[in-house]
Each structure stands twice: as C-alpha cells, then as structure tokens.
Scaffold this motif. Structure first.
Motif, PDB file in Angstrom:
ATOM      1  N   LEU A 104       0.809  -1.231   0.000  1.00 26.62           N
ATOM      2  CA  LEU A 104       0.000   0.000   0.000  1.00 26.62           C
ATOM      3  C   LEU A 104       0.830   1.264   0.000  1.00 26.62           C
ATOM      4  N   ALA A 105       2.109   1.127   0.298  1.00 17.30           N
ATOM      5  CA  ALA A 105       2.956   2.322   0.232  1.00 17.30           C
ATOM      6  C   ALA A 105       3.286   2.662  -1.221  1.00 17.30           C
ATOM      7  N   LEU A 141      -6.770   6.913  -3.155  1.00 16.13           N
ATOM      8  CA  LEU A 141      -5.515   7.277  -2.496  1.00 16.13           C
ATOM      9  C   LEU A 141      -5.768   7.602  -1.032  1.00 16.13           C
ATOM     10  N   ARG A 142      -6.855   8.308  -0.813  1.00 16.09           N
ATOM     11  CA  ARG A 142      -7.244   8.666   0.549  1.00 16.09           C
ATOM     12  C   ARG A 142      -7.449   7.416   1.409  1.00 16.09           C
ATOM     13  N   LEU A 144      -6.180   4.449   0.827  1.00 15.82           N
ATOM     14  CA  LEU A 144      -4.867   3.832   0.998  1.00 15.82           C
ATOM     15  C   LEU A 144      -4.107   4.523   2.124  1.00 15.82           C
ATOM     16  N   HIS A 145      -4.202   5.840   2.132  1.00 17.85           N
ATOM     17  CA  HIS A 145      -3.488   6.612   3.140  1.00 17.85           C
ATOM     18  C   HIS A 145      -4.046   6.342   4.530  1.00 17.85           C
ATOM     19  N   ALA A 148      -2.656   3.166   5.600  1.00 20.66           N
ATOM     20  CA  ALA A 148      -1.243   3.331   5.962  1.00 20.66           C
ATOM     21  C   ALA A 148      -1.141   3.904   7.374  1.00 20.66           C
ATOM     22  N   GLY A 149      -2.023   4.862   7.688  1.00 24.25           N
ATOM     23  CA  GLY A 149      -2.040   5.434   9.031  1.00 24.25           C
ATOM     24  C   GLY A 149      -2.365   4.388  10.073  1.00 24.25           C
ATOM     25  N   GLU A 151      -1.837   1.141   9.739  1.00 23.59           N
ATOM     26  CA  GLU A 151      -0.668   0.254   9.801  1.00 23.59           C
ATOM     27  C   GLU A 151       0.425   0.858  10.668  1.00 23.59           C
ATOM     28  N   LEU A 152       0.597   2.165  10.523  1.00 22.79           N
ATOM     29  CA  LEU A 152       1.601   2.865  11.313  1.00 22.79           C
ATOM     30  C   LEU A 152       1.277   2.768  12.796  1.00 22.79           C
ATOM     31  N   SER A 153       0.006   2.893  13.102  1.00 27.56           N
ATOM     32  CA  SER A 153      -0.425   2.792  14.488  1.00 27.56           C
ATOM     33  C   SER A 153      -0.201   1.370  15.017  1.00 27.56           C
TER      34      SER A 153
END
Lengths: 246, 246
Positions: A104-105, A141-142, A144-145, A148-149, A151-153
DNA sequence: CGACTTGTTGACGCCTTTCAACGTTGGTGG
DNA sequence: CCACCAACGTTGAAAGGCGTCAACAAGTCG
C-alpha cells in the motif's frame, strides 16, 4: 446467495483463474478491503486490471528488496511479512489476513518478504496499473493513506510490545490482538485461530520458540486460555488483558 | 533573496509570531518538508493557514489520545514521540527533527505524545484546514502518503532492532541511523548530535539507561566512537556498521 | 510403520536489568 | 566566587528473565 454459485463450483478452476467467484462485486473481502471505497463502475474498472493468484503453504509472494512489480489484496489464507538480518536472524513484521492490502505504500521495492502460512488466494494488480488508477481517483488514495495510518499505528503498538513488555505480556497481548483483528474482519469467536507456527510467533514477538511455548502453557495452566490444535480458546479474556498489561 | 530581510531581522519578534522569516518561501525546511511539492501560489495558500508555535525544553506539543486538532511541521529543534503503558513503562516511537511532519496520518486522535527535547519551533496548521487543502490537492496527499510509507519502513527497521538485536547492536545501529537522518536533512557530519538524554535513548531502544551508558562507553573504549558532551564522534563508521550487524 | 517436522519440557548459562553508590554538570543564591 | 543542590550520567555487584542446548513427545506424510 448468488445465482451461479453452483456453476462456479463446478467450473472452479476457470473461475479462480479469472476473478473471485463472479468478479469483484461478489468478492468475499470487498467490504473490508480498500475496494470498499469504490463505486460499482470503478469496481469494474479495477476488475479489468485484476488477476487471481494462489499460493501453497510456504510459497513466497515476493521478497524483501525485490522490485515491487505488483500489489495484492489478500482474499483467503494468511501470510507472514518478514525482514532478515544479514546473519539470518528474522523478525516477523506482521501477518496479512483476508482483506489486507500488500504494497500500500506503492514504493519501488518491497520492504519485507511475504510468505504463505497455508493455502492463500490473492488478487493481483500490476503496480503500474494500480498506481495509475490511484492517481486518477483521489478517494482511493485517501483510503490507501488511511490504511497506511492504521498500519503505522499497529507498528507503534508492536514497537511498544517489543521494547517494553515481558514474554508473558507479549504472548497474552498477541492473542488478544489477533482476536481483535479477526473480529474487525467479521470473524468474532472465543477461539482464536493460530495459522502460524510457534517459530513465527516467536519471530513476531522478539522471543524464541521455546519461550513462546512455555508462556502458552503457562497461560493454559492458569486457565486463561485453552490450547487446542491450530488455535487457542480464550477462556478468560479479562485475565488475559490484565496479564497483557494493556 | 527577499527584500525585507533587514526589516524582518529588526522586527524579529513580530515575524516569528507570524511565519518563518518572511514566510514559507524562505522557510529553512521548505525543501525537505512536505511543502517541497507545492508550487509558489499553493505555498501562499498554505502560508495563510499557518501559524508559528515555539516550545521550550520539556513542553508537550500534544498528548497521546488527544483529539488531533492540529498538525505540525518541525522547523527547528527536536521532539520525542512516546507511548506509555498503563503502569508507566515508556517506549519512544521516534524523534522528530526539522523537516518532519507530525500528524501525517491525519487521524482523529494523536497516536503518540510529542515533547520538546530542547527549544523547538514548529509551523502549526489546523487539521481541518490542512485536510481540506490535502483534499483539494492530490499531489500533496501523494506526498503525505509517500512520507507515510517511509515512516512505515522506518518503523519496520525499528521493530527488527527491538526484536532481534543485542544491546550493543542497538546502540551502534542507533548512532548510524541518526547520522543518516541528519545527512538526509543536509547536515552531514562525522560528529552526531544527540539532542536526547540517555533515558530517551534507552526508551527508544528498549533498554535501560544504564545499559545504554555501558554500551556507549564500550564503543568509546573500542575506539569506534568518541563521546563528547551532547553527542558522539563516529571515529570508525565501518567498525560501527559491523557491530550494528546491518 | 518409520522418517521428518513441529511443539513441549527441563537444566543451565548469560546478557540485561536492578539496585546502589559515586561523579559531573549547570543553575541558584548566599 | 564558591557552596549547594538537583538532574543527569557512569560504574559496580548481584539477581533474574530469557536464551541455549538437549531430550522427548506428537502429529504428518510418504
């Protein structure tokens, strides 16, 4: 539920070669995947780019450092995402379950290796095609983002676990987090399936296989869980939460 | 470069109260921040939404779990990003340096706490305003997403470090990664500045303060580094790479 | 059924933590 | 100017949690 389920079952091979069941609309994971933000016409557009890919247990979907020619949606089964140290020490960065999106990145190269923990079905897109579609559809894209957020968490949760929790806390927290992930995907159950082996859990939790085994039996003996083949039944989730220190 | 630099210097206070120097165009970190993807007219648009905010050592920019009303660009100084376990154990998730963007996931709530390690200058945006701008400018979202992918990759590096490296490897790898980050930001030097204390390093590496101290002196005695007040001089980067097992 | 892979359990050792003392630095006020 | 104090960092000794090594059990596939 669907009309040609029978037909599809008989001609399973052809169907799987094309798309999931009768296409994206009927995809099992549509509502929990990135695809959920797409309208029907967009879904057809996406479907034209998609391609099914199945893996057997142990097969690699891609390797760390390879050029990321494809991105994937996991439809069925589970994969482990790993990184290796030059000397062979391994860290499992996460487990991909149905509905998860790999790549997803949208980066040039895969940052991890992905291997099937059992039979796996994926929906494959050429990265280039998918990136073009993302470029044309900002809401994709939104989405996906947002993922990603998330996943980061999750990665931050894991860093806290790896850095500051004891072995017992790690194992307890792992079982609870797996339960929660299955619940999110609509698979609520008191029995948590463990599609990965002890070594994979160990490499995920920064422990050895032996310690994971010991902690699982300790939790079992404390009647917090009941070990069953291929999984664990969470007998006392409250106690588990206490032991996980979360 | 700009006409009223002189004026601005004399009226430094007012200027800082408004934007960096004479605005975004002259911003020190413009070329290494998300702003680098914006054209001049867009930059002015952004500038209208921006607001400067300075912090002293120890001050919190925001706390984990709080509603994310603002997002920030770090202009000067360094912050630590932390998560806490209920019993007080702390994990430092990362250090924010000039050019870093805080809140790039654009989520409802902050997933970490951010505290100034020393005097800090930031560029503040109301999250709502910034999100609206992102919505209107897909290439800005794209840039944010790329950064998120990079952050995710860093988080994976850190998970590998936390789970599978020894104390000495952790400290060596930490010094090298800090050097690389400063280099990326255009600050190449053989002496790595350490704006954080030993406890912060320990909480970042999943160690105790004492162990960090011991490993640093061990590296010093091995002539791999030279400890200096507020930093470390990397005498033998090659040896350090070997010790870091990366 | 036998070979192999995967998981469990035990004994022992070591790396990191814990606890504690001491040194160093910088700011404050007499 | 220097005594004083608090915060930070260093060093040592001892304890303990987890890893290592090894044996054994259990499930799997030919």
């Amino acid at each position: 539920m669907l009309v040609d389920t029978g037909l599809c079952d008989r001609a399973a091979h052809v169907c799987h070669h094309r798309r999931s069941e009768n296409g994206c609309v009927d995809c099992k994971v549509r509502l929990i995947s990135v695809c959920s933000v797409l309208a029907l016409p967009e879904l057809e557009q996406l479907e034209a780019l998609s391609q099914h890919l199945s893996l057997d247990k142990g097969q690699a979907l891609f390797g760390q450092g390879e050029t990321a020619s494809s991105v994937f949606n996991v439809i069925e089964g589970a994969l482990r995402l790993t990184r290796l140290l030059p000397d062979g020490r391994r860290q499992v960065m996460g487990f991909a379950l149905p509905g998860d999106f790999l790549g997803l990145a949208l980066q040039e190269r895969y940052s991890v290796s992905a291997e099937a923990l059992g039979p796996v079905k994926t929906c494959r897109f050429a990265r280039h095609d998918f990136a073009a579609m993302v470029e044309a559809k900002p809401h994709l894209l939104r989405s996906l983002h947002e993922r990603a957020g998330y996943e980061l968490s999750l990665a931050q949760d894991q860093m806290l676990l790896l850095g500051r929790r004891t072995a017992e806390e790690k194992v307890a927290a792992f079982l609870l987090s797996l339960r929660d992930r299955f619940a999110r995907a609509g698979h609520s159950s008191i029995t948590v399936e463990l599609p990965m082996g002890r070594q994979d859990m160990a490499d995920y939790l920064g422990l050895t296989m032996e310690t994971v085994s010991r902690m699982l039996t300790r939790l079992d003996r404390a009647h917090a869980i009941l070990l069953v083949p291929g999984g664990a039944r969470l007998l006392d989730p409250a106690k588990l939460e206490r032991l996980a220190a979360s």
